[in-house]
Motif scaffolding. Structure first.
Motif, mmCIF file in Angstrom:
data_model
loop_
_atom_site.group_PDB
_atom_site.id
_atom_site.type_symbol
_atom_site.label_atom_id
_atom_site.label_comp_id
_atom_site.label_asym_id
_atom_site.label_seq_id
_atom_site.Cartn_x
_atom_site.Cartn_y
_atom_site.Cartn_z
ATOM 1 N N UNK A 32 0.572 -1.681 0.345
ATOM 2 C CA UNK A 32 -0.339 -0.151 -0.070
ATOM 3 C C UNK A 32 1.250 1.124 -0.062
ATOM 4 N N UNK A 33 2.253 1.492 0.081
ATOM 5 C CA UNK A 33 3.164 2.237 0.338
ATOM 6 C C UNK A 33 3.620 2.609 -1.294
ATOM 7 N N UNK A 34 3.307 3.002 -2.024
ATOM 8 C CA UNK A 34 3.465 3.375 -3.089
ATOM 9 C C UNK A 34 3.406 4.330 -4.037
ATOM 10 N N UNK A 35 4.301 4.488 -4.837
ATOM 11 C CA UNK A 35 4.363 5.878 -5.784
ATOM 12 C C UNK A 35 3.231 5.534 -7.247
ATOM 13 N N UNK A 36 2.792 7.180 -6.852
ATOM 14 C CA UNK A 36 1.571 6.353 -8.404
ATOM 15 C C UNK A 36 1.855 7.533 -9.458
ATOM 16 N N UNK A 37 1.892 6.827 -10.517
ATOM 17 C CA UNK A 37 2.238 7.938 -11.959
ATOM 18 C C UNK A 37 1.014 8.569 -12.867
ATOM 19 N N UNK A 38 1.445 9.966 -12.658
ATOM 20 C CA UNK A 38 0.955 10.942 -13.209
ATOM 21 C C UNK A 38 1.221 11.241 -14.439
ATOM 22 N N UNK A 39 0.102 11.730 -15.754
ATOM 23 C CA UNK A 39 0.823 11.848 -17.072
ATOM 24 C C UNK A 39 -0.469 12.895 -17.707
ATOM 25 N N UNK A 40 0.113 13.617 -18.522
ATOM 26 C CA UNK A 40 -0.814 14.999 -19.062
ATOM 27 C C UNK A 40 -0.056 15.694 -19.619
ATOM 28 N N UNK A 41 -1.375 16.543 -21.072
ATOM 29 C CA UNK A 41 -0.856 16.720 -22.342
ATOM 30 C C UNK A 41 -0.751 18.199 -22.041
ATOM 31 N N UNK A 42 0.247 18.822 -22.652
ATOM 32 C CA UNK A 42 0.129 20.109 -22.552
ATOM 33 C C UNK A 42 0.907 21.216 -23.505
ATOM 34 N N UNK A 43 0.543 22.355 -23.476
ATOM 35 C CA UNK A 43 1.626 22.719 -24.569
ATOM 36 C C UNK A 43 3.080 24.235 -24.011
ATOM 37 N N UNK A 125 -0.536 25.773 -17.395
ATOM 38 C CA UNK A 125 -1.078 24.826 -17.034
ATOM 39 C C UNK A 125 -2.190 23.735 -17.095
ATOM 40 N N UNK A 126 -1.475 22.233 -16.884
ATOM 41 C CA UNK A 126 -1.673 20.976 -17.719
ATOM 42 C C UNK A 126 -2.222 20.413 -16.245
ATOM 43 N N UNK A 127 -3.591 19.849 -16.372
ATOM 44 C CA UNK A 127 -3.876 19.051 -15.848
ATOM 45 C C UNK A 127 -3.221 17.224 -15.458
ATOM 46 N N UNK A 128 -2.571 17.151 -14.722
ATOM 47 C CA UNK A 128 -1.455 15.663 -14.123
ATOM 48 C C UNK A 128 -2.989 14.410 -13.903
ATOM 49 N N UNK A 129 -3.020 13.253 -14.675
ATOM 50 C CA UNK A 129 -4.128 12.620 -14.187
ATOM 51 C C UNK A 129 -3.462 10.982 -13.997
ATOM 52 N N UNK A 130 -4.162 10.008 -12.866
ATOM 53 C CA UNK A 130 -3.658 9.463 -12.872
ATOM 54 C C UNK A 130 -4.133 8.798 -13.475
ATOM 55 N N UNK A 131 -4.364 6.922 -13.378
ATOM 56 C CA UNK A 131 -4.547 5.881 -13.974
ATOM 57 C C UNK A 131 -6.043 5.770 -14.180
ATOM 58 N N UNK A 132 -6.572 6.661 -12.984
ATOM 59 C CA UNK A 132 -8.631 6.071 -12.631
ATOM 60 C C UNK A 132 -9.473 7.722 -13.717
ATOM 61 N N UNK A 133 -8.376 7.776 -14.247
ATOM 62 C CA UNK A 133 -9.272 9.262 -14.911
ATOM 63 C C UNK A 133 -9.073 10.746 -13.944
ATOM 64 N N UNK A 134 -8.887 10.836 -12.365
ATOM 65 C CA UNK A 134 -8.622 11.031 -11.506
ATOM 66 C C UNK A 134 -6.934 12.480 -12.380
ATOM 67 N N UNK A 135 -8.036 13.794 -11.801
ATOM 68 C CA UNK A 135 -6.798 14.789 -11.888
ATOM 69 C C UNK A 135 -6.687 14.866 -10.382
ATOM 70 N N UNK A 136 -4.825 14.755 -9.987
ATOM 71 C CA UNK A 136 -4.250 14.501 -8.660
ATOM 72 C C UNK A 136 -3.092 15.482 -9.008
ATOM 73 N N UNK A 137 -2.838 16.303 -9.491
ATOM 74 C CA UNK A 137 -2.426 17.219 -9.878
ATOM 75 C C UNK A 137 -2.586 17.845 -10.515
ATOM 76 N N UNK A 138 -1.781 19.963 -10.948
ATOM 77 C CA UNK A 138 -1.685 20.812 -11.797
ATOM 78 C C UNK A 138 0.089 21.353 -11.926
#
Length: 368
Positions: A32-43, A125-138
C-alpha cells in the motif's frame, strides 16, 4: 576484454565472504505504500522559433485554438495558424506515497511533435491525471533543458549537445488530491520482499518475532509476511520505523548468469559453479578487400577506359585451445579460465549457452 574479465574476477573475490546483514527497509516494501504515475497533455510556449511545424502536427493547432476559446478568444472561421513558438508536450510525474494537497512535485516535459528544442519554453497550466482518470496535480512553469543546439544560417550544418526535446521543471506541479492509503487496517500490515525467497522470508519472520515477541509476524508465502501492528496511528508509525531498522542477513542468492546480447556484457554472481567439462575455443578471422584498378587503352586505339575492382579474401584461424575445468569450480575459476582462452564478449555468450545446454553450468542463464 581481459580487463573486463579481471574486474569481474576481482569483484567475485571481494564478494566471497559471507553476506552482510542488511536493514529490513532494503529488503522489503510495505503493501500500500507506493508511488503513482501521473500524466498530462499540455502546451509549451515562448520557444524561439524551434516549436512544432504546425502543418505536420495539426493537433498543436487544435490545442491552441481550444485554449484560446476557453480564454474568450474566437478565431475567424477558416484561419490557418502558422505557429513556430509553440510545442505540444506530454508531462509526467510520480506522486509519492502519503502526498498531500499543496505538496510540490518535479515534472518531466517531453515533446510530442517535431519541435527542435524546448529550451527557453514555458509550460502552460496542465492537469495531471492518474490511471483512474482523476486529476491529482497541476503543472506549470519554466523548463530547464540540459543541452544546447546551434545551427548555421539558412539551415546548414547543425551541432546538438545532449537532448533538447525533453526538459524538467523542479517543483513544477502542485498536488491537488491525495491518494488514500490503507496502512495497518485491521491492526495488521503486510511486508513484501523485493525478491521472493523462502529462506530470507523465514529469517525476516524470525528476526521480527525475536525483537517484538512470538507470533507478531508470520509468513503467508515466499514473499509476503503479515505483521501485527498497534492500532493507534502514532504507535503504528513508530512500530514500522523500528521494523525497518532491523538487521537481517538475507539468504545466499541463487546462482545466476545475466547476459546482454546487444552489448556483450556478462555478469555472474559468486554462487555460479561448474561441473567437470572441457571447452574448445578458436579464433576465426575473415577479411574481404577490394582494390580499384584502372586500365587505359593504347593511343589512337579507339578503346575506352575500364575500371575493375578485383576482390581478395583472407581467412586466418588461430590454433584452437581445449580447456579442462574441474567439477565444483567457483566463479573466479570460471573467469580465469575464460580469460585464459582469450574469449571475447560474444564468445562468452556462445560458451555459456553451450555450457548451460550441456548441464555443466550450475546457474540460471538469463539473456536480456
Amino acid at each position: 576484454m581481459k580487463k573486463l574479465l579481471i574486474a569481474i574476477a576481482l569483484g567475485a573475490a571481494m564478494l566471497a565472504p559471507a553476506a552482510q546483514a542488511e536493514r529490513l527497509k532494503d529488503l522489503v516494501g510495505i503493501a500500500g505504500v507506493r508511488e503513482n504515475q501521473l500524466m498530462g497533455y499540455g502546451l509549451v510556449v515562448g520557444l524561439d522559433g524551434s516549436g512544432d511545424q504546425t502543418t505536420q502536427t495539426p493537433f498543436t493547432i487544435q490545442s491552441v485554438a481550444s485554449m484560446l476559446q476557453q480564454l474568450g478568444v474566437t478565431l475567424p472561421s477558416g484561419s490557418q495558424l502558422q505557429l513556430r513558438n509553440v510545442a505540444a508536450v506530454m508531462v509526467t510525474a510520480s506522486l509519492p506515497a502519503f502526498a498531500q494537497p499543496g505538496q510540490q512535485l518535479d515534472v518531466t516535459v517531453s515533446s510530442l511533435g517535431n519541435a527542435r528544442s524546448l529550451r527557453g519554453g514555458t509550460l502552460l497550466m496542465t492537469p495531471l491525471k492518474g490511471a483512474d482518470g482523476q486529476v491529482y496535480g497541476m503543472a506549470q512553469g519554466n523548463l530547464v533543458v540540459g543541452g544546447v543546439g546551434a545551427q548555421a544560417p539558412g539551415g546548414g550544418a547543425a551541432t546538438v549537445v545532449n537532448h533538447l526535446s525533453v526538459g524538467r521543471i523542479s517543483n513544477g506541479a502542485t498536488v491537488e488530491r491525495a491518494v488514500p492509503t490503507a496502512l495497518g487496517e485491521g491492526g495488521q500490515i503486510r511486508l513484501e520482499l523485493k525478491n521472493a525467497d523462502f529462506a530470507t522470508t523465514s529469517r525476516v519472520v524470525t528476526a521480527i518475532n525475536n525483537r517484538f515477541g512470538a507470533g507478531v509476524a508470520y509468513a503467508l508465502d515466499g514473499r509476503v509476511i503479515r505483521v501485527t501492528a498497534p492500532a493507534a496511528s502514532d504507535q503504528r508509525v513508530a512500530f514500522i520505523g523500528q521494523l525497518e531498522e532491523l538487521n537481517v542477513q538475507p539468504a545466499t542468492l541463487p546462482a545466476k548468469v545475466i547476459m546482454n546480447a546487444r552489448t556483450g556484457s556478462v555478469v555472474m554472481n559468486q554462487s555460479v559453479t561448474l561441473q567437470a567439462c572441457a571447452i574448445s575455443h578458436g579464433n576465426l578471422q575473415v577479411s574481404v578487400a577490394a582494390d580499384t584498378q584502372v586500365s587505359q587503352p593504347g593511343p589512337l586505339s579507339g578503346g575506352q577506359t575500364a575500371v575493375t575492382q578485383p576482390g581478395s579474401v583472407d581467412i586466418q584461424q588461430a590454433p584452437g585451445k581445449v580447456l579442462q575445468l574441474q567439477a565444483g569450480a567457483q566463479l573466479a575459476d570460471v573467469v580465469k579460465a575464460l580469460n585464459a582462452i582469450g574469449a571475447s564478449p560474444q564468445d562468452l555468450l556462445a560458451i555459456l549457452q553451450a555450457m548451460k545446454a550441456s548441464g555443466a553450468l550450475r546457474a540460471e542463464l538469463e539473456i536480456i
